[in-house]
Design a protein around this motif. Structure first.
Motif, PDB file in Angstrom:
ATOM      1  N   ALA A   1       7.206   3.152  -5.158  1.00 26.09           N
ATOM      2  CA  ALA A   1       5.907   3.660  -4.647  1.00 26.09           C
ATOM      3  C   ALA A   1       5.699   5.023  -5.314  1.00 26.09           C
ATOM      4  O   ALA A   1       6.061   5.198  -6.476  1.00 26.09           O
ATOM      5  N   LYS A   2       5.172   5.973  -4.597  1.00 23.52           N
ATOM      6  CA  LYS A   2       4.987   7.360  -5.056  1.00 23.52           C
ATOM      7  C   LYS A   2       4.600   7.469  -6.536  1.00 23.52           C
ATOM      8  O   LYS A   2       3.444   7.323  -6.875  1.00 23.52           O
ATOM      9  N   GLY A   3       5.556   7.684  -7.438  1.00 26.65           N
ATOM     10  CA  GLY A   3       5.242   7.856  -8.853  1.00 26.65           C
ATOM     11  C   GLY A   3       4.645   6.627  -9.513  1.00 26.65           C
ATOM     12  O   GLY A   3       4.147   6.700 -10.637  1.00 26.65           O
TER      13      GLY A   3
ATOM     14  N   SER B   1       0.785  -1.243   0.000  1.00 30.60           N
ATOM     15  CA  SER B   1       0.000   0.000   0.000  1.00 30.60           C
ATOM     16  C   SER B   1       0.812   1.287   0.000  1.00 30.60           C
ATOM     17  O   SER B   1       0.239   2.372   0.010  1.00 30.60           O
ATOM     18  N   GLY B   2       2.128   1.214   0.083  1.00 28.45           N
ATOM     19  CA  GLY B   2       2.917   2.451   0.091  1.00 28.45           C
ATOM     20  C   GLY B   2       4.383   2.147   0.236  1.00 28.45           C
ATOM     21  O   GLY B   2       4.797   0.968   0.234  1.00 28.45           O
ATOM     22  N   GLY B   3       5.183   3.193   0.376  1.00 27.30           N
ATOM     23  CA  GLY B   3       6.627   3.046   0.393  1.00 27.30           C
ATOM     24  C   GLY B   3       7.153   2.302   1.611  1.00 27.30           C
ATOM     25  O   GLY B   3       8.014   1.422   1.484  1.00 27.30           O
ATOM     26  N   SER B   4       6.645   2.654   2.782  1.00 24.08           N
ATOM     27  CA  SER B   4       7.168   2.007   3.999  1.00 24.08           C
ATOM     28  C   SER B   4       6.892   0.505   3.973  1.00 24.08           C
ATOM     29  O   SER B   4       7.768  -0.297   4.315  1.00 24.08           O
ATOM     30  N   GLU B   5       5.685   0.136   3.552  1.00 26.78           N
ATOM     31  CA  GLU B   5       5.374  -1.301   3.456  1.00 26.78           C
ATOM     32  C   GLU B   5       6.267  -1.981   2.424  1.00 26.78           C
ATOM     33  O   GLU B   5       6.635  -3.151   2.584  1.00 26.78           O
TER      34      GLU B   5
ATOM     35  N   ALA C   1      19.963   1.209  -0.074  1.00 32.71           N
ATOM     36  CA  ALA C   1      20.342   2.584  -0.417  1.00 32.71           C
ATOM     37  C   ALA C   1      19.364   3.146  -1.432  1.00 32.71           C
ATOM     38  O   ALA C   1      18.829   2.412  -2.276  1.00 32.71           O
ATOM     39  N   GLU C   2      19.156   4.466  -1.337  1.00 34.70           N
ATOM     40  CA  GLU C   2      18.407   5.170  -2.382  1.00 34.70           C
ATOM     41  C   GLU C   2      19.430   5.508  -3.479  1.00 34.70           C
ATOM     42  O   GLU C   2      20.430   6.169  -3.182  1.00 34.70           O
ATOM     43  N   PRO C   3      19.197   5.111  -4.721  1.00 30.19           N
ATOM     44  CA  PRO C   3      20.155   5.468  -5.785  1.00 30.19           C
ATOM     45  C   PRO C   3      20.418   6.979  -5.837  1.00 30.19           C
ATOM     46  O   PRO C   3      21.542   7.411  -6.038  1.00 30.19           O
TER      47      PRO C   3
ATOM     48  N   SER D   1      19.792   8.837   5.103  1.00 27.51           N
ATOM     49  CA  SER D   1      18.856   8.184   4.185  1.00 27.51           C
ATOM     50  C   SER D   1      17.457   8.301   4.770  1.00 27.51           C
ATOM     51  O   SER D   1      17.293   8.669   5.938  1.00 27.51           O
ATOM     52  N   PHE D   2      16.454   7.988   3.977  1.00 27.59           N
ATOM     53  CA  PHE D   2      15.111   7.833   4.522  1.00 27.59           C
ATOM     54  C   PHE D   2      14.446   6.671   3.808  1.00 27.59           C
ATOM     55  O   PHE D   2      14.422   6.616   2.577  1.00 27.59           O
ATOM     56  N   HIS D   3      13.901   5.735   4.589  1.00 31.43           N
ATOM     57  CA  HIS D   3      13.272   4.568   3.976  1.00 31.43           C
ATOM     58  C   HIS D   3      11.843   4.337   4.464  1.00 31.43           C
ATOM     59  O   HIS D   3      11.264   3.297   4.175  1.00 31.43           O
ATOM     60  N   GLY D   4      11.300   5.299   5.214  1.00 35.72           N
ATOM     61  CA  GLY D   4       9.903   5.153   5.637  1.00 35.72           C
ATOM     62  C   GLY D   4       9.749   5.290   7.132  1.00 35.72           C
ATOM     63  O   GLY D   4      10.733   5.307   7.886  1.00 35.72           O
ATOM     64  N   ASN D   5       8.498   5.384   7.562  1.00 35.11           N
ATOM     65  CA  ASN D   5       8.209   5.703   8.963  1.00 35.11           C
ATOM     66  C   ASN D   5       7.663   4.544   9.786  1.00 35.11           C
ATOM     67  O   ASN D   5       7.486   4.701  10.997  1.00 35.11           O
TER      68      ASN D   5
ATOM     69  N   ALA E   1      17.602  -1.588  -3.649  1.00 36.76           N
ATOM     70  CA  ALA E   1      17.549  -0.191  -4.093  1.00 36.76           C
ATOM     71  C   ALA E   1      16.192   0.382  -3.688  1.00 36.76           C
ATOM     72  O   ALA E   1      15.157  -0.166  -4.084  1.00 36.76           O
ATOM     73  N   ASP E   2      16.213   1.425  -2.896  1.00 35.82           N
ATOM     74  CA  ASP E   2      14.972   2.098  -2.523  1.00 35.82           C
ATOM     75  C   ASP E   2      14.732   3.212  -3.545  1.00 35.82           C
ATOM     76  O   ASP E   2      15.308   4.289  -3.469  1.00 35.82           O
ATOM     77  N   GLU E   3      13.873   2.895  -4.522  1.00 33.78           N
ATOM     78  CA  GLU E   3      13.562   3.868  -5.589  1.00 33.78           C
ATOM     79  C   GLU E   3      12.186   4.485  -5.366  1.00 33.78           C
ATOM     80  O   GLU E   3      11.527   4.924  -6.316  1.00 33.78           O
ATOM     81  N   ILE E   4      11.768   4.517  -4.117  1.00 32.75           N
ATOM     82  CA  ILE E   4      10.419   5.010  -3.822  1.00 32.75           C
ATOM     83  C   ILE E   4      10.265   6.470  -4.234  1.00 32.75           C
ATOM     84  O   ILE E   4       9.234   6.859  -4.776  1.00 32.75           O
ATOM     85  N   MET E   5      11.317   7.263  -4.020  1.00 34.72           N
ATOM     86  CA  MET E   5      11.224   8.667  -4.420  1.00 34.72           C
ATOM     87  C   MET E   5      11.861   8.905  -5.800  1.00 34.72           C
ATOM     88  O   MET E   5      11.325   9.628  -6.615  1.00 34.72           O
ATOM     89  N   CYS E   6      12.986   8.274  -6.066  1.00 38.49           N
ATOM     90  CA  CYS E   6      13.738   8.636  -7.278  1.00 38.49           C
ATOM     91  C   CYS E   6      13.371   7.772  -8.492  1.00 38.49           C
ATOM     92  O   CYS E   6      13.814   8.060  -9.602  1.00 38.49           O
TER      93      CYS E   6
HETATM   94  C1  LIG Z   1      13.145   6.863  -0.357  1.00 36.03           C
HETATM   95  C2  LIG Z   1      11.882   6.651   0.433  1.00 36.03           C
HETATM   96  N1  LIG Z   1      11.615   5.444   0.933  1.00 36.03           N
HETATM   97  C3  LIG Z   1      10.483   5.198   1.626  1.00 36.03           C
HETATM   98  C4  LIG Z   1       9.553   6.202   1.854  1.00 36.03           C
HETATM   99  C5  LIG Z   1       8.293   5.906   2.621  1.00 36.03           C
HETATM  100  O1  LIG Z   1       7.194   5.905   1.770  1.00 36.03           O
HETATM  101  P1  LIG Z   1       5.714   6.105   2.350  1.00 36.03           P
HETATM  102  O2  LIG Z   1       5.648   7.485   2.909  1.00 36.03           O
HETATM  103  O3  LIG Z   1       4.820   5.884   1.148  1.00 36.03           O
HETATM  104  O4  LIG Z   1       5.498   5.062   3.385  1.00 36.03           O
HETATM  105  C6  LIG Z   1       9.799   7.478   1.350  1.00 36.03           C
HETATM  106  C7  LIG Z   1       8.843   8.575   1.601  1.00 36.03           C
HETATM  107  O5  LIG Z   1       9.154   9.731   1.461  1.00 36.03           O
HETATM  108  C8  LIG Z   1      10.997   7.710   0.633  1.00 36.03           C
HETATM  109  O6  LIG Z   1      11.290   8.919   0.127  1.00 36.03           O
END
Ligand SMILES: Cc1ncc(COP(=O)(O)O)c(C=O)c1O
Length: 461
Positions: free
Chosen positions: A273-275, A101-105, A210-212, A135-139, A244-249
């Motif tokens: 996720a996101k896009g 359902s989203g990036g964190s999941e 890592a986020e690329p 880095s940021f990978h979710g909450n 690779a965490d490509e959720i944002m990029c």
């Molecule tokens: C690189 C990255 N990973 C994970 C997440 C978490 O995604 P979500 O907010 O959809 O749970 C984000 C959100 O900004 C993010 O930028």
């Protein structure tokens, strides 16, 4: 609305939020009729803008035919087609997708699949995850555990996973030595992974994440040339999986569907996720390598994790329509063309601004790092909350951008992230840069005003 009258527990209990009513292309409108140019897609989400008819139709049609069927009983056509679409374009070696359902999941799922892979392979000691600072990978707690955003982690430290080791990000603006060539810096930064794995011993390490291109914490941290090639080599030598965490990029934001394509590497797992569904529905996904799929297939045969809304038919239908629109409308060409123009215009306008230390990014993913002093790169006092002022002043001008704090060391340092939709044209870029310039200068000017005067300022009508 959104102030003390609201029954929503808003992110800020003090903010008086306008009520969004509708969108048109790259613009959002509120109840008072104000128009905002959405130059960050909220948080790099709305890559098709806010009124794409084919996506809206796909959502409506899917809801009419099948709103939901639980994935332990059924598969669905939109989920299957979306997986086919993505796997046909994914980096080599990736073979299946799981939708959440989203990036964190998505990040939680990638971490758990890494762990399951090693259990299926009979190597239970492989538990550590290596990640990067800033880095940021979710909450959610697992995703927060592997993220290096200090301010977001701090409150929850007692609950975070302890088998996580952090290395430096690739952050040339601050960490490249005087006279050090980019490639040498990239190699030095990547070799920190090798040192960390050696310290922990490879048999104890499950994965590196890592986020690329680093997003939310420090703003478009770009990999130095060769950085990810070396990361891939280290992972291959030690057996450690590369997530690779490509959720944002990812999903076209940098001009190619996957950000890692431009680094010439293929990860073992990719979180998206996101896009992916561009905000028309909430959706995340994990793309998984064939080796991981085989290990599970030949072992337990079952995923060790799942969620009620996995593979949600309506969300997958939205994402499929988004991805088809990006391809059919040749929007990645536009990302590359408008990205080049955005870079030029940002450098023209802010390249010698006394408080813009660095301008970095790729495609339609750009950040300005703000500094008190360009010569020393000294960040602003975090107590001034410059990034919040920029957000407020830009909004006053009718511009949505995504400023954050923490770019320097996770708690101080300010940057502004820009992630406009792939449909923008030249006139939107001119408008973006003009409004950003006014907003930034107003935010900086507000630092000079006495606190009482600042508190008395109101949003214009
Ligand atoms: C690189 C990255 N990973 C994970 C997440 C978490 O995604 P979500 O907010 O959809 O749970 C984000 C959100 O900004 C993010 O930028």
């Amino acid at each position: 609305m959104g102030g003390s009258h609201s029954r929503i527990l808003h992110r800020s209990l003090r903010a008086d939020l306008p009520t969004a009513t509708h969108g048109s292309g790259p613009y959002l409108f509120d109840q008072a009729g104000r128009r905002y140019l959405d130059a960050s897609g909220g948080a790099a989400v709305s890559c098709l803008g806010h009124s794409h008819l084919a996506v809206i139709e796909a959502v409506v049609n899917q809801i009419k035919s099948l709103p939901f069927a639980h994935t332990s009983f059924f598969t669905s056509e939109p989920a299957e087609r979306l997986a086919d679409f993505l796997m046909a374009r994914a980096p080599r070696g990736l073979s299946r997708a799981a939708f959440v359902s989203g990036g964190s999941e998505a990040v939680e799922t990638a971490i758990k699949l890494s762990r399951q892979y090693w259990l299926e392979r009979g190597q239970p000691s492989r538990a550590w995850i290596v990640s990067r600072r800033l880095s940021f990978h979710g909450n959610t707690l697992g995703a927060l555990s592997v993220g290096g955003h200090l301010a977001r982690r701090e409150r929850y430290l007692p609950y975070l996973l302890d088998k996580v080791e952090f290395i430096s990000p690739c952050y040339a603006y601050r960490d490249r030595r005087e006279g050090e060539p980019d490639e040498a810096y990239g190699l030095r930064a990547a070799n920190e992974l090798e040192a960390a794995i050696d310290r922990l011993q490879p048999d104890n390490v499950a994965a590196f994440i890592a986020e690329p291109i680093g997003g939310a914490t420090a703003g478009c941290l770009m990999p130095a040339p060769g950085y990810f090639t070396r990361i891939r080599e280290i992972c291959d030598r030690t057996g450690v999986l590369f997530i690779a965490d490509e959720i944002m990029c990812g999903m076209g934001r940098t001009g190619t569907l996957f950000a890692c394509e431009q680094e010439g590497v293929a990860p073992d797992l990719v979180a998206i996720a996101k896009g992916l569904a561009a905000g028309y529905q909430p959706l995340g996904g994990v793309l998984v390598s064939d080796a991981i799929v085989r290990a599970i297939e030949n072992g337990s045969g079952m995923l060790g994790t799942g969620h009620t809304y996995m593979g949600h038919a309506v969300a997958c239908a939205a994402a499929l329509a988004v991805q088809l629109a990006i391809e059919e409308e040749h929007l990645l060409d536009n990302v590359r063309r408008m990205g080049a123009l955005l870079e030029r215009r940002l450098r023209d306008r802010f390249g010698s601004h006394p408080h813009v230390g660095d301008i970095r990014g790729r495609g339609l993913f750009w950040a300005l790092e703000l500094v008190e002093d360009r010569a020393t790169k000294k960040p602003f006092d975090p107590g001034l909350e410059l990034y919040r002022r920029v957000k407020r002043e830009a909004l006053r001008q009718g511009l949505i951008c995504y400023p954050s704090g923490g770019a320097f060391d996770g708690t101080c340092g300010d940057h502004i992230l820009l992630a406009p939709p792939y449909i923008i044209d030249e006139s939107h870029i001119e408008e973006l840069v003009r409004l950003l310039s006014i907003g930034l200068d107003a935010a900086l000017a507000s630092l000079q005003q006495p606190a009482a005067a600042r508190a008395g300022r109101k949003r214009p009508g």
